[in-house]
Structures are given as structure tokens and as C-alpha cells.
Enzyme design. Structure first.
Site, PDB file in Angstrom:
ATOM      1  CE  LYS A 109      82.595  95.969  31.863  1.00 60.34           C
ATOM      2  NZ  LYS A 109      81.577  96.885  32.264  1.00 60.34           N
TER       3      LYS A 109
ATOM      4  CB  SER B  64      80.727  95.585  36.198  1.00 59.41           C
ATOM      5  OG  SER B  64      80.362  96.272  34.916  1.00 59.41           O
TER       6      SER B  64
ATOM      7  CB  SER C 105      79.701  99.254  35.408  1.00 59.71           C
ATOM      8  OG  SER C 105      79.184  98.291  36.085  1.00 59.71           O
TER       9      SER C 105
END
Ligand code: GLN
Length: 487
Positions: free
Chosen positions: A78, A158, A182
Site C-alpha cells: 500500500k 482506503s 480500511s
């Protein structure tokens, strides 16, 4: 033979150990699949040269008998994790071009264990969002479509890039971060597993900060066992993070049994919302039956302050974000906008106006407001007090049960633009935020499909440090659900 990209991470480990294929072959298969799946926009940056070099090193280690547990396993990282020498943006325009001179502890641990980095995964800007629509690098598209529809769907957020990449088989697993859901909500939206460990298990060092008292890293992968393998690598004490827990980390994969005999599963009545989606309510009941069949007993529990969790989260998270994001001033990182004839304050203002997207600006303003003199006690102090009550609800529940089972999200994935109202978007986090506020380990496991064929996850919440118990319940659900649907 199944495509190499289709294997689970644990099957890849076995195949590499047995020399059925090489790490270089496995990496090449993923790089080729990534090229075919660029329309998903899951990666902000692909790092094929790094991946090839790491794969070659993994093959050498495998041949020499010195391979670490993740040798040759291709992962996506990420874009919230700083990666040495590789652009890290947190999905924001303000960090465009920022090349960290250091590696985050968590990504560093995965690489030290032999993992191969395929690239940096797209995400909501500064991890603020539930749909991946706030990224400055474009939205991430879910590989899933509802039956009979061609509408593009959100992958959740997210960690939407992580979710889409793992579901689309362009990463064997990925790192995610979870501040209010998330990891769990996007995992639920794309039909994969994801676990947020106890706050402090994973070091936050080198992870771009959103809300420091909530942020936790965790793995996202296609199976519970795969998550257990990655989690073991990611966790551990780090002197560079003052909130890091100095405790031994069990080998979560080795300890995984799926045996729930003697375990009590709590069902929090406050999570049964009015007007709850009937399919989700049914799946939740089904999940309880599955856990019973694995040996657990079911008990009703109450978490009376649940209804305050969302408002509390949306005070505390923006408050911390407004402070954390003050460092983006155009001087130290990334973007700088200098208006002609302007002074230093003009430069700050122009840089931040151009660098931050709408949602991030909204959070900074909310956070600044709730921390400002005159409002601090009414909002921030009050929210902290209620946070304590929410944590106490869980402590009381643990007197009656060992784990909790709930839905992960109130709906399946939705279409782009469907939740244009920020409050509608925030409601996505209704089931995930309480465990975040209490710092508890929690995971989402794919359990079934909605009426129109989209994945739905169930959430397991555990006592502090009981990731092992959470993973066992996750495995029990995974086995019973037999979730084989794929995008
Ligand atoms: N959706 C939540 C938010 O927008 C949670 C985000 C997260 O966990 N990083 O704040």
C-alpha cells in the site's frame, strides 16, 4: 495446471520449496497479469526491476537452503508505507515525487523475510475514504461486477488498491492499513480476507500517519492461512515506534487450527441495525451456525455505546489527522507552490490548497475545529471520554465471550458516485470503527454473496492480542462458507 497467479500464498510457498516453479517464474507471471489488469488502476507505481532482482535473490536463497519464509512471494505494498528509493505518495498530490530514503518497518520486515515487491498500491488519499474515490492518482476499479450489470464498482477503501490487486490475482497478498476499517471493509467488498491486529502489534514507523492512535497495518490475502503467514512477518516490537508492543509474536500460521471447541462467540445486539440488509442479516446468522458447528457456543452480548462510535471516530480521526498533516508545508516533502510575490504563509496556503484533495481538506477543517479553543472540551475531550466507554463495553463483553461475530459492512460494494454525500460514505464504517477505537484485533472473511452476486464478509473481533483466536474463527468460517466465487 492452474495459473501461478491463482495459487494461494501458502501454495506458492509449497511450490517454491518443492521447486515446481521458480520465484522468477512466479514474479514474471504476476508482472504479466499486472500488465493485463492496468485498467483497474490498482498500482500507482509498478516496480518490475526491483521485483525481478528480489525474485532472483529468492531463487538463489532457495537453492542454497537459506530461504526465509516469504522467499519469492510477490506482494503489493500500500502506498502509505514508505519504501526506500520508491515513490511513496499516500495517494496524495502533495507527496507526488516523494522518494523516501528509508523503508517502513513493516515493509522492511516482509522484504527481509524474502518477499518480492511488485509495486505500490493505490489508496484513498491519506487513507481517508471507504471507496478509493479520493486518490489523487485516480479511482481503483473493483474486478467484480454485479450479475447482469456492467456498472463499475468501488473496491472499498482506503486499501482499495490492495483489495483489487489481491482479488484480481495481480498480487499474492498485500499490506493494508486500518484506521477505522480500511483493511476489513475493502476485503469484504472484493471477497478476500484481511486482518487488523491489536493496536501496537505492527510498527507504525515509516507508515504515513493518518490518525496515530488508531492506525494499524495488517495483511490482506485470499485465505485466512495466507493472512496468518503475512501477519507473523509483519508484527513485532520496534523501538522506533513508542506505541509498539514489546511482546513475543506467535507463529500465527503454525498455530492455526480452526478449532473453536470451548470458545464462546458473542453476538452484540446493537449491531443488528434497523433496516439492516436482509441478506447480510441472514449471512450473520449462518456464520453463527458455522461457528457452532466448529465447536463454539453462542451468547448474546451488549455493547451499549456502539451508536456513538461513528461520531466519536469522526472527531478523533480528523483531530489527529489535522495535526499529523500539518507537516505538509511545501518545505519538507513533495509539492511546493509559490505564488508570485507571495510570502511564506502564501506558499503554505497555495501548496496545501493544491496538494490536498477535498476529503482531506474537509478532515483537516473538522479536526482543526474540534481542537480549537472553545470547542476542544465540547468535542475532542468528550469524544475521548466516550472512546473509553466504548472500550469498556468490549471489556465487559469479554467477561461473557471470547470473540464477537458481526457483519463487516452494511452493504456489498456500490457503484462510483453512489455515496457522494460524505455522511453516507462514513456510514460504511459503522461495524468496523468500534474495534478500531478499542484497539482490538479484527478480521473480515468472505462468507457469501449478495442477491446480485457480490461478496459479503463477516467480521470477527477478538480480545487484545488474541489474533490467534480471531484467525481460528476466520478459518472456521472460511471452511464452512466454501467461498469460491471470483471476479
Ligand atoms: N473509512 C474510514 C475513514 O475514511 C476509515 C479509513 C481507514 O481505516 N484508513 O476514515
Amino acid at each position: 495446471m492452474t495459473a501461478l497467479t491463482d495459487l494461494t500464498l501458502t501454495a506458492m510457498q509449497a511450490g517454491l520449496a518443492a521447486r515446481e516453479f521458480s520465484a522468477v517464474e512466479l514474479t514474471e507471471a504476476h508482472l504479466a497479469a499486472m500488465a493485463e489488469a492496468r485498467h483497474l488502476n490498482a498500482y500507482i507505481v509498478e516496480t518490475p526491476e526491483i521485483a525481478r532482482a528480489q525474485a532472483a535473490a529468492a531463487d538463489a536463497a532457495l537453492a542454497a537452503g537459506t530461504a526465509r519464509p516469504l522467499a519469492g512471494i510477490p506482494l503489493g505494498i500500500k502506498d502509505l508505507f514508505c519504501t526506500e528509493g520508491v515513490q511513496t505518495t499516500a495517494g496524495s498530490n502533495i507527496l507526488k515525487g516523494f522518494i523516501p530514503p528509508y523503508e517502513s518497518t513493516v515493509s522492511g520486515k516482509l522484504l527481509a523475510d524474502g518477499a518480492v515487491m511488485l509495486g505500490k498500491l493505490n489508496m484513498d488519499e491519506f487513507a481517508m475514504g471507504s471507496s478509493n474515490e479520493t486518490s489523487a492518482y485516480g479511482k481503483v476499479i473493483s474486478p467484480w461486477k454485479a450479475s447482469g450489470s456492467t456498472r463499475e464498482l468501488v473496491p472499498g477503501g482506503s486499501s482499495g488498491g490492495s483489495a483489487a490487486a489481491v482479488a484480481a490475482r495481480i498480487a499474492a497478498g498485500a499490506t493494508g492499513t486500518d484506521t477505522g476499517g480500511s483493511i476489513r471493509q475493502p476485503a469484504s467488498f472484493v471477497g478476500i480476507a484481511g486482518i487488523k491486529p491489536t493496536y501496537g502489534r505492527c510498527s507504525r514507523w515509516g507508515v504515513v500517519a493518518f490518525a496515530s492512535s488508531l492506525d494499524q497495518a495488517g495483511p490482506m490475502a485470499r485465505t485466512v492461512a495466507d493472512c496468518a503467514v503475512l501477519l507473523t512477518s509483519m508484527c513485532g516490537y520496534d523501538a522506533k515506534d513508542s506505541t509498539s508492543l514489546n511482546l513475543p509474536v506467535p507463529d500465527f500460521a503454525a498455530g492455526l487450527t480452526g478449532d473453536l471447541r470451548g470458545k464462546r462467540i458473542g453476538v452484540p445486539k446493537e449491531y443488528r441495525l434497523d433496516g439492516m440488509d436482509a441478506t447480510i442479516a441472514k449471512l450473520w446468522d449462518q456464520g453463527l451456525e458455522w461457528l457452532k458447528a466448529a465447536g463454539a457456543t453462542i451468547v448474546d452480548v451488549s455493547l451499549p455505546h456502539t451508536r456513538y462510535a461513528l461520531p466519536v471516530y469522526y472527531i478523533i480521526a480528523p483531530a489527529e489527522a489535522s495535526s499529523n498533516l500539518a507537516r505538509y508545508d511545501g518545505v519538507r516533502y513533495g509539492l511546493r507552490v509559490t505564488p508570485p510575490g507571495g510570502n511564506l504563509a502564501d506558499m503554505y496556503a497555495a501548496t496545501r490548497a493544491a496538494g490536498f484533495g477535498k476529503e482531506v481538506q474537509r478532515r483537516i477543517m473538522i479536526g482543526t475545529y474540534v481542537l480549537s479553543a472553545g470547542f476542544y472540551d465540547a468535542y475532542y475531550t468528550q469524544a475521548q471520554k466516550v472512546r473509553t466507554l466504548i472500550a469498556r463495553d468490549f471489556e465487559q463483553a469479554w467477561e461473557r465471550c471470547d470473540l464477537l461475530l458481526t457483519p463487516t459492512a452494511p452493504s456489498a460494494a456500490f457503484a462510483f458516485g453512489d455515496k457522494a454525500d460524505p455522511l453516507a460514505m462514513y456510514l460504511n464504517d459503522v461495524f468496523t470503527v468500534p474495534a478500531s477505537l478499542a484497539g482490538l484485533p479484527a478480521m473480515s472473511v468472505p462468507a457469501g454473496l449478495s442477491a446480485d452476486g457480490l461478496p459479503l464478509g463477516l467480521q470477527i473481533i477478538g480480545r487484545p492480542l488474541d489474533e490467534a483466536g480471531v484467525l481460528d474463527a476466520g478459518l472456521a468460517i472460511e471452511r464452512a462458507a466454501g467461498f469460491t466465487a471470483r471476479p
